[in-house]
Design a protein around this motif. Structure first.
Motif: not given
Lengths: 336, 184, 756
Positions: C115-129
């Motif tokens: 479906h559209a807008l399906q989550p396909i990746a997660l970026v994890v970083a030291e800050s939200f921005e």
């Protein structure tokens, strides 16, 4: 939001130096001024705008509202929308403008947004905001998603095959009706831009919203002496009672001589890429008796080239009714 | 059918991405105390409050100026803290929901919100209350309809609007009538 | 111990805490910013995740280039289907307490786009921005397949589901011959309805903060309507033991159903925390709040036949709803139409059509919020055709038994709702002809409708701990998404043990507390409240026993029934001067604390013999601008019969809020899909319109007296859903009365009014 650098100059000259040498119009510029931030930061978070540098002009002054020598009023570019709307002179002499500003956004946003920034608001077209979809305004050459997509809120006048987005401002609709003048500073000094020339139609370059050059700064908006305080109104039609963009809005201003219209100004919001003025429709009103019939005829003239898309054809009839209603209210004509 | 699409139509010439911006020093007054923060320019005032200062009373409901949950007072005026940068608040005075009560004594609006049950889940509540503080300060609201209109920048999905109006009305009515005629 | 299905006297005695308009016990925390929601638990070293969403609606990811994102200093990892850790294969491992039949969505499982807008990746970083920035640098190449997101097209392949989801029964078999009765009816109406997709959009965006402890255990702060549901899901999907996953969610910023199933930010946050061995927070954006379950798009037909005197002779209600390709989401929609009115010929039909969207999800009064308005609009149309007062028509066909089952209602004070609501509204002053009431350019209309919702109860356990100082702590692992659970439970406990409210605290939202079911369907007071009552009854009996055993005490030999519990005292009914404080009883018995736990189980035997439901009558006034088509809902009276009201203040707020939901449903809310892209386009609060303060005017709530000793030991039915059911119909009927236009496609936006 992409990486960008930030600078807060302490003078107009220093601010202009910050954007000096940038080619093109302000819409495309890599270095951008930020003041209220209400639209730019929103668009940066949505990854729609990606400036490399922000020049914070919010402390340059330019926030006064002053009488001009010719009896008009000068609105500082950095005066806040709320301060402008509630200014006693604006309320007394340009009530239509006050009403238009207060019809827009929310109290919080009006406390932040500046007059100059209001002019530079970008469209609320869904496709423009959604980087997962095509949009010629955001990414020239990708196509217009709205043209054959969801276009209930889109333009009925002055649109092109490249773009059917509308300008979202309420304030600008009133400013257009008032024949305001935009004062800008740039590398060559000051210049003025008549309001009608400030915003543009999309044509095949919809990524450009206005004629403001990338190295220029809006310093003020001049209101001419004629404020139509006696016979004017701003009517906004939207999907909920507040805090929504206009489906159709009308700034109507009349100079009356008894029951006869001497001068008429009519500007529409929510229907085109810019606040929509039509000299022919205004001419249709001039010299005529203020009557519902006259108003209907003017509306028909204004909307003669209106074209609906799959979801927004209702706007044509709605605009006609809204024009009649607004003119009737401005003229004080009983609407029954 | 094959329709290869790029990173969501982002056909911009892909320059080498710029490195993350460096932190800058920002000094401001928050709820009466002077604070110095080290934040990058891309940090909103909202995120600075919530993440850098652990003042989580100010809420993120949309992060785009479309809900009002992030409303705080900057130099006494209500604004959306999600649409301003922390670096832009240099030298400003910021009041958040955590700064309204004095000691154990709640602000009259806080009292009124509890008394009128002007919330359910409570998530929009700090923004509603800060907005109401700004509204009373502005002095433009005279009638209930004025309150409704001037509080419309604060969405409440639980639909506590009638009670929110009642709470603000309660505090307005208790105020000395100092605003008459002065507002506009 | 199983709570008995009777209402003991103390609940009704003067001075009872139950029924008092107590201000929320958590109010102070909420107005001072002290209440902590899922994304507000900060911890040193917290990493931030940002989700990348699919641009296409169906197909597969051919390539996902994360190099630029990973090259940024401070970016810790980008998780995709290519580098995810091993995940369970069996569907049952992914099931949650609200899962319908089928295969639950598995984030990052493979390259398939559902479906559209399906989550396909997660970026994890030291800050939200930084995570957000890096997410913009990920380049995805897709191969798109044809998708189907158009219900009108998909319904050609609609199928009849079975009993595919808890809480919903397939429609009853037809009774009589409704189609024939319709054809032969003296008067009939036959209307088609559509209901747009609505997204829950609670003010708090879905978020999960996962605190990673050095021993590998997790504390999860999740936006959920059931902490245990979250825990079970995390343990099953990530193969963790219950001991190592504690969920703590003391406050939930609204949910309305969106927290009934674990949403993908939970999966993402746990995935990252366990893989990186760090604390991680993942918060959805507002557009991403349109990427999961929603109130499904629905097409309906309601046809009614009647005699000239208004007697119903035929009811036909057919509904088709969307579901996903992988799960059978059902909310049945039509069943209430067989229950509301006496009628011999009834045919109810419910189908699903598969689309390339995320599986729909229960949203406030699932099924009823859509189906009941369709019936109630049709009833209004029938009344108009008959030239009959719409209220009279309802009374004419009133039923005291549930015609679907033939069972009597355990209680049904709907007549009182009609009577009191009509009186408060001034219904008798209505001029029945459409377009007969106007003020200038404003057409005024009055409409009414009936609402109904099922009264349910589940099993729950509560614990209680009474201190020698007379302070009582009660707990159960339920949630408080806003209805006032903290407050209601505190009142019930305080009432039974005769303690001042300030001496009682209720704990929830923690998996270390005893079991409670999901908070939904208006059954928390019924389920958890009954458990709280049960455990407090036990403490009460224990205290009475301890007091009775004090040989030289004044209460020697007395039983619990001989005592009143008030102000921290045990008082002999026979002579109130014979009394002992709780402290005295415990001290004399050398006890510092008194603890207990109790489970309450629905009293199935008597419940099975009855139909259990809440009912309401809604009266609405609208002003429709004749030129512009804009609608203002100027007045609503909602009269509700929901058994005992534990707290009229918070219960009233629930009804007020639900009426506001009804206004949104009737006039504003619509997730608009671009069929070519298969994508919701107005996915933010600027363009997905929920009511604002200026949309809401006078709302009057009446709770009629209703006594019920079958529904549960408290006699309280819950009021979370009933407030919305019927409201859209009352408004649509008022619009018809104002304009003469019968509008059956919700939301009724101004263009529909102008073009009708």
């Amino acid at each position: 939001m992409r990486a960008f650098s930030y600078d807060r100059p302490d003078s107009v000259d220093a601010a202009l130096r910050g954007v000096a040498g940038q080619p093109g119009t302000t819409t495309e510029a890599a270095v951008k001024f930020v003041a209220g931030g209400t639209n730019l930061l929103d668009l940066m978070k949505a990854d729609v705008m990606r400036p490399e540098r922000l020049v914070d002009i919010s402390r340059l002054g330019l926030d006064r509202i002053e009488d001009t020598d010719d009896g008009g009023l000068r609105l500082g570019a950095l005066a806040r929308n709320a301060d402008t709307a509630y200014d006693a002179r604006v309320q007394a002499r340009y009530p239509m403008l006050s009403k238009a500003i207060l019809a827009g956004a929310s109290a919080q946003l009006r406390n932040m947004a500046t007059n100059g920034g209001n002019l530079l608001q970008r469209t609320r077209c869904y496709y423009f905001y959604d980087t997962g979809t095509p949009c010629n305004k955001r990414e020239p050459g990708t196509g217009c998603g709205a043209l054959t997509g969801v276009n209930r809120i889109h333009a009925i006048l002055g649109a092109s095959d490249s773009c059917i987005a509308v300008h979202p401002s309420d304030m600008c609709v009133a400013l257009a009706a008032l024949d305001a003048v935009v004062r800008v500073s740039g590398p060559k000094g000051e210049r003025t831009i008549p309001f009608a020339d400030f915003h543009r139609l999309p044509g095949d370059t919809p990524h450009i919203d206005s004629s403001l050059a990338a190295d220029e700064l809006i310093t003020a908006i001049d209101l001419p002496v004629q404020g139509f305080a006696d016979h004017s109104t701003y009517l906004k039609v939207r999907d909920r009672a507040s805090y929504a963009f206009a489906l159709v809005s009308v700034a109507a201003a009349l100079k009356m001589d008894g029951q006869t219209i001497r001068t008429a100004r009519l500007a529409l919001g929510g229907v085109a890429h810019k606040p929509w003025r039509d000299p022919a429709a205004e001419a249709e009103l001039t010299g005529k008796p203020a009557s519902l019939e006259t108003f209907r005829e003017a509306a028909r003239v204004l909307l003669r080239d209106a074209k609906g898309q799959s979801h927004n054809a209702f706007k044509i009839g709605l605009a006609e009714r809204a024009i009649v209603r607004a003119l009737a209210e401005a003229a004080g004509v009983e609407h029954s | 059918m094959s329709q290869p699409t790029g990173p969501a139509f982002q056909g911009h010439a892909q320059k080498q991405p710029a490195p993350p911006p460096d932190a800058m020093e920002v000094s401001l007054t928050i709820n009466g105390s002077r604070k110095t923060l080290h934040v990058a320019p891309w940090t909103s005032l909202l995120d600075a409050l919530r993440l850098h200062l652990d003042l989580t009373g100010t809420k993120k409901g949309c992060d785009h100026g479309q809900c009002g949950a992030c409303t705080v007072l900057v130099d006494g005026r209500r604004i959306n803290s999600c649409l301003t940068l922390a670096v832009m608040a240099e030298g400003r005075t910021v009041t958040t929901i955590e700064g309204l009560a004095s000691g154990d004594a709640l602000h009259p609006l806080q009292e009124a919100f509890v008394e009128q049950d002007a919330f359910q889940c409570g998530y929009c509540t700090p923004g509603q209350i800060c907005s109401a503080v700004g509204l009373l300060e502005e002095g433009h609201a005279k009638s209930d309809d004025d309150i409704r209109e001037l509080m419309s920048g604060n969405l409440c999905r639980c639909g506590a609007y009638p009670n929110i109006v009642a709470a603000i009305r309660q505090v307005m009515d208790a105020q000395p009538a100092a605003n008459d005629g002065g507002a506009s | 111990m199983i709570a008995k299905p009777t209402i003991p006297a103390p609940l009704d005695r003067p001075g009872s805490q139950i029924g008092k308009p107590v201000s929320r016990v958590d109010g102070r925390l909420k107005v001072t910013g002290g209440a902590k929601y899922a994304a507000e638990f900060n911890t040193p070293g917290l990493a931030h995740g940002y989700i990348v969403s699919s641009a296409i609606a169906r197909g597969r990811i051919l390539a996902i280039d994360t190099a630029k994102a990973l090259a940024l200093p401070g970016v810790l990892q980008v998780f995709t289907h290519e580098n995810r850790p091993s995940l369970p294969w069996f569907d049952r491992k992914w099931k949650d307490d609200d899962a319908p039949k089928g295969s639950p969505f598995r984030p990052l499982y493979d390259a398939t786009i559902h479906h559209a807008l399906q989550p396909i990746a997660l970026v994890v970083a030291e800050s939200f921005e930084l995570a957000r920035y890096a997410a913009r640098l990920i380049h995805v190449t897709y191969e798109a397949d044809e998708h189907q997101t158009d219900l009108r097209a998909a319904k050609a392949d609609a199928f009849t589901p079975g009993k595919d989801k808890g809480g919903f029964q397939p429609p009853p078999k037809p009774r009589g011959d409704a189609d024939r009765a319709l054809a032969e009816a003296e008067v009939s109406v036959d209307l088609n309805f559509s209901q747009a997709v609505e997204h829950h959009n609670p003010m708090e965006m879905h978020a999960s903060t996962v605190i990673y402890h050095t021993d590998g255990s997790l504390t999860v702060h999740d936006k959920t309507q059931g902490p245990i549901n979250t825990q079970t899901y995390v343990c099953n999907v990530f193969d963790l033991s219950k001991d190592s996953v504690r969920v703590i969610s003391p406050f939930v910023g609204g949910a309305f159903g969106s927290g009934l199933r674990p949403q993908h930010q939970l999966f993402m946050a746990v995935l990252a925390a366990t893989a990186l061995k760090r604390s991680v927070r993942v918060e959805l954006t507002r557009p991403q709040m349109f990427s999961f379950g929603h109130r499904p798009e629905t097409l309906q037909r309601v046809a009614l036949g009647a005699k000239r005197d208004g007697t119903l002779t035929a009811v036909i209600h057919e509904a088709v709803q969307e579901t996903s390709q992988t799960e059978n989401y059902v909310e049945v929609v039509v069943n209430w139409s067989g229950q509301q009115y006496k009628c011999d010929n009834v045919r109810l039909d419910y189908k699903l059509a598969r689309m390339d969207t995320h599986t729909p999800l229960d949203q406030r009064a699932p099924g009823a919020a859509i189906g009941v308005p369709a019936l109630e609009i049709a009833m209004d149309e029938l009344a108009a055709k008959l030239g009959m007062d719409p209220l009279e028509l309802r009374l004419k066909n009133y039923t005291e038994v549930d015609p679907n089952t033939g069972k009597p209602f355990s209680s049904k004070e709907l007549r009182a709702c009609f009577q009191q609501g009509a009186e408060r509204f001034g219904w008798h002053k209505r001029s029945h002809a459409p377009r007969s009431m106007r003020e200038g350019r404003q057409l005024v209309g009055w409409g009414m409708a009936t609402g109904v919702w099922d009264a349910m109860q589940g099993q729950a356990v509560a614990s209680a701990k009474l201190g020698i100082d007379g302070t009582l702590t009660v707990g159960s692992a339920t949630a408080d998404i806003g209805p006032g659970t903290y407050t209601a439970m505190t009142q019930i406990a305080a009432d039974i043990l005769g303690l001042p409210i300030e001496k009682v605290s209720f704990q929830l939202g923690d998996t270390n507390l005893p079991m409670a079911p999901l908070q939904g369907g208006s059954w928390t007071v019924s389920s958890v409240g009954s458990a709280v009552k049960a455990v407090c009854d036990r403490l009460r009996d224990k205290l009475a026993g301890l007091a009775a055993g004090l040989n030289d005490g004044p209460l020697k030999g007395l039983k619990a029934d001989d005592l009143t519990f008030a102000d921290g005292f045990l008082i002999a009914k026979s002579d109130p001067s014979w009394r002992l404080s709780i402290t005295e009883v415990m001290r004399a018995n050398d006890l510092l604390v008194l603890e207990d736990e109790a489970r309450s189980v629905p009293y199935y035997k008597s419940q099975m013999k009855h139909a259990l439901g809440t009912h309401s009558a809604i009266f609405a006034e609208v002003r429709v601008d004749e030129d512009l088509g804009t609608v203002q809902v100027t007045r609503v009276v909602s009269a509700v019969a929901a058994g005992r009201i534990i707290n009229p203040k918070t219960a009233r707020s629930q009804i007020l809020g639900a009426v506001v939901w009804g206004i949104g449903m009737a006039l504003e809310e619509e997730s608009m899909i671009d069929q070519r892209l298969g994508r919701f386009m107005n996915h933010d609060f600027g363009e997905y319109h929920i009511p604002v303060n200026a949309d809401v005017h006078d709302i009057d709530v009446i709770f009629v007296e209703e006594h019920d000793d079958i529904v549960n030991p408290l006699g309280a039915k819950g009021v979370g859903e009933i407030g919305i059911v019927g409201v859209p119909a009352a408004i649509a009927n008022a619009i018809h009365h104002a304009t003469g236009k019968r509008l059956c496609d919700l939301p009724i936006t101004l263009d529909k009014i102008l073009e009708a």
